[in-house]
Design an enzyme around this catalytic site. Structure first.
Site, short mmCIF file in Angstrom:
data_model
loop_
_atom_site.label_atom_id
_atom_site.label_comp_id
_atom_site.label_asym_id
_atom_site.label_seq_id
_atom_site.Cartn_x
_atom_site.Cartn_y
_atom_site.Cartn_z
N ASN A 11 1.06 -0.98 0.01
CA ASN A 11 0.01 -0.26 0.01
C ASN A 11 1.15 1.05 0.11
O ASN A 11 1.66 1.46 1.04
CB ASN A 11 -1.00 -0.10 1.13
CG ASN A 11 -1.79 1.19 1.51
OD1 ASN A 11 -1.91 2.14 0.38
ND2 ASN A 11 -2.35 1.41 2.46
N TRP A 12 0.91 1.85 -1.05
CA TRP A 12 1.97 3.01 -1.10
C TRP A 12 1.25 4.23 -0.58
O TRP A 12 2.08 5.23 -0.66
CB TRP A 12 2.38 3.25 -2.72
CG TRP A 12 3.02 2.40 -3.50
CD1 TRP A 12 3.51 1.15 -2.79
CD2 TRP A 12 3.99 2.50 -4.69
NE1 TRP A 12 4.73 0.56 -3.73
CE2 TRP A 12 4.80 1.44 -4.60
CE3 TRP A 12 4.07 3.66 -5.32
CZ2 TRP A 12 5.56 1.21 -5.94
CZ3 TRP A 12 4.82 3.58 -6.61
CH2 TRP A 12 5.70 2.47 -6.64
N LYS A 13 0.11 4.19 -0.18
CA LYS A 13 -0.73 5.45 0.33
C LYS A 13 -0.24 6.54 -0.55
O LYS A 13 -0.38 6.39 -1.70
CB LYS A 13 -0.11 5.68 1.91
CG LYS A 13 -0.44 4.43 2.71
CD LYS A 13 0.12 4.36 4.16
CE LYS A 13 -0.13 3.11 4.91
NZ LYS A 13 -0.04 3.15 6.12
N HIS A 98 -9.26 1.14 5.19
CA HIS A 98 -8.14 1.40 5.81
C HIS A 98 -8.27 2.38 7.13
O HIS A 98 -9.06 3.24 6.88
CB HIS A 98 -7.06 2.24 4.77
CG HIS A 98 -5.55 2.05 5.38
ND1 HIS A 98 -5.22 2.76 6.33
CD2 HIS A 98 -4.88 0.86 5.42
CE1 HIS A 98 -4.13 2.35 6.54
NE2 HIS A 98 -3.59 1.41 6.08
N GLU A 100 -6.74 4.67 8.14
CA GLU A 100 -6.52 6.21 7.60
C GLU A 100 -7.81 6.70 6.98
O GLU A 100 -8.07 7.87 7.26
CB GLU A 100 -4.99 6.29 6.91
CG GLU A 100 -3.82 5.92 7.70
CD GLU A 100 -2.81 5.54 6.97
OE1 GLU A 100 -2.63 5.39 5.74
OE2 GLU A 100 -1.88 4.99 7.71
N GLU A 168 -5.00 -4.84 10.78
CA GLU A 168 -4.12 -3.80 10.94
C GLU A 168 -4.31 -3.03 12.02
O GLU A 168 -5.05 -2.20 12.28
CB GLU A 168 -4.11 -2.80 9.70
CG GLU A 168 -3.77 -3.35 8.26
CD GLU A 168 -3.06 -2.44 7.52
OE1 GLU A 168 -2.17 -2.60 6.93
OE2 GLU A 168 -3.75 -1.52 7.18
N GLY A 174 2.97 2.39 10.86
CA GLY A 174 3.97 3.19 10.69
C GLY A 174 4.66 3.50 11.97
O GLY A 174 5.43 4.76 11.88
N SER A 214 3.57 -2.11 10.63
CA SER A 214 5.17 -2.07 10.46
C SER A 214 5.68 -3.57 10.22
O SER A 214 6.54 -4.19 10.91
CB SER A 214 5.46 -1.97 12.14
OG SER A 214 5.18 -0.57 12.18
N GLY A 235 2.88 -1.09 4.11
CA GLY A 235 3.16 0.25 4.05
C GLY A 235 4.28 0.55 3.49
O GLY A 235 4.82 0.45 2.46
N GLY A 236 5.06 1.30 4.50
CA GLY A 236 6.45 1.86 4.22
C GLY A 236 7.52 0.90 3.64
O GLY A 236 8.11 1.45 2.46
P1 13P Z 1 3.51 0.44 7.68
O1 13P Z 1 3.82 -1.04 7.14
O2 13P Z 1 3.95 1.64 6.96
O3 13P Z 1 3.14 0.20 9.23
O4 13P Z 1 1.73 0.74 7.03
C1 13P Z 1 0.69 -0.54 7.42
C2 13P Z 1 -0.48 -0.07 6.39
O5 13P Z 1 -1.20 0.69 6.80
C3 13P Z 1 -0.77 -0.91 4.99
O6 13P Z 1 -1.96 -0.59 4.80
#
Ligand code: 13P
Length: 251
Positions: A11-13, A98, A100, A168, A174, A214, A235-236
């Site tokens: 997920n590149w957000k 998600h 977010e 999640e 993050g 994470s 994510g990251g």
């Molecule tokens: P991180 O891997 O950066 O913690 O993000 C997880 C995430 O929200 C994937 O959707």
């Protein structure tokens, strides 16, 4: 759950410009020159890169996904994107609910369910996200919160159409913090039990449950080996081809 092919989704957000497609090329190179991945590989870039990514990733087996969709298929919703638009751009998956989106846009379980229905209607596979906050886990409510989110966010259509659940924990996203393996084991087992309760044994056991929060090259191997963890939502660490490939290879 060895019969479910694991799935690793990136997920590149809100990250990624045209030059970021070089990471996709590098990922494709790693995937096609190294050992064949055991996981289904999905990348969910920002919508601006989706069509290019879908066509560029096709030859190396990288599938494309959206990060969100509107619950309606078309209409006067400035700035939004529909599931059929994502499908038209080459997506096969879409993340819905998600944390977010739930936090930044006040998305409720009902809306998330409507989005998942729209995704299924457009021929996409929704990746439906659930997860508790820090305070909810500290209060011993993680399982209850996640169970309620599952009940209200997963549409009945999941009985006959492919959906993916992503657990999640909000506090792990993050932050570099992750639940213990035992905590992951227990909550994934609880999610599996809810899916079996609702959809029956043969259906409930085939729905993938991803872990996200994470997930890194350093912890992927042990987390992805936990029972009922059928892959990850990253994510990251999905932004760098090398790191994402290491996670994919950890399956
Ligand atoms: P991180 O891997 O950066 O913690 O993000 C997880 C995430 O929200 C994937 O959707």
């Amino acid at each position: 759950m060895s019969t479910i092919a694991p799935l690793i989704a990136g997920n590149w957000k809100m990250n990624g410009l045209t030059h970021s497609l070089e990471e996709l090329s590098e990922l494709a190179r790693l995937l096609t020159t190294g050992e064949a991945p055991r996981a289904v590989v999905v990348v969910c870039p920002p919508a601006t890169l989706l069509a290019t990514m879908a066509s560029q990733g096709a030859s190396s087996g990288i599938l494309a996904g959206g990060q969100d969709c509107h619950a309606q298929s078309a209409g006067a919703h400035t700035g939004d994107i529909s599931a059929s638009m994502l499908a038209d751009a080459g997506a096969q998956f879409v993340i819905v609910g998600h944390s977010e989106r739930r936090a930044d846009h006040g998305e409720s379980d009902d809306l998330v369910r409507a989005k998942a229905e729209a995704a299924i209607g457009a021929g996409l596979k929704p990746i439906i996200c659930v997860g508790e906050s820090d305070a909810q886990r500290d209060a011993g409510e993680a399982e209850a919160v996640v169970s309620a989110q599952l009940a209200a966010s997963i549409p009945d259509a999941a009985e006959h159409h492919e959906v993916v659940v992503a657990y999640e924990p909000i506090w792990a996203i993050g932050t570099g913090r992750t639940p213990t393996l035992e905590e992951i084991h227990d909550i994934h087992a609880a999610i599996r039990a809810r899916l079996v309760d609702r959809f029956g044994l043969s259906r409930g056991e085939t729905i993938r449950i991803l872990y996200g929060g994470s997930l890194k090259p350093q912890n992927a191997r042990e987390i992805l080996a936990v029972d009922n963890v059928n892959g990850g939502l990253v994510g990251g660490a999905s932004l760098l081809a090398k790191d994402f490939y290491t996670i994919i290879s950890a399956v």
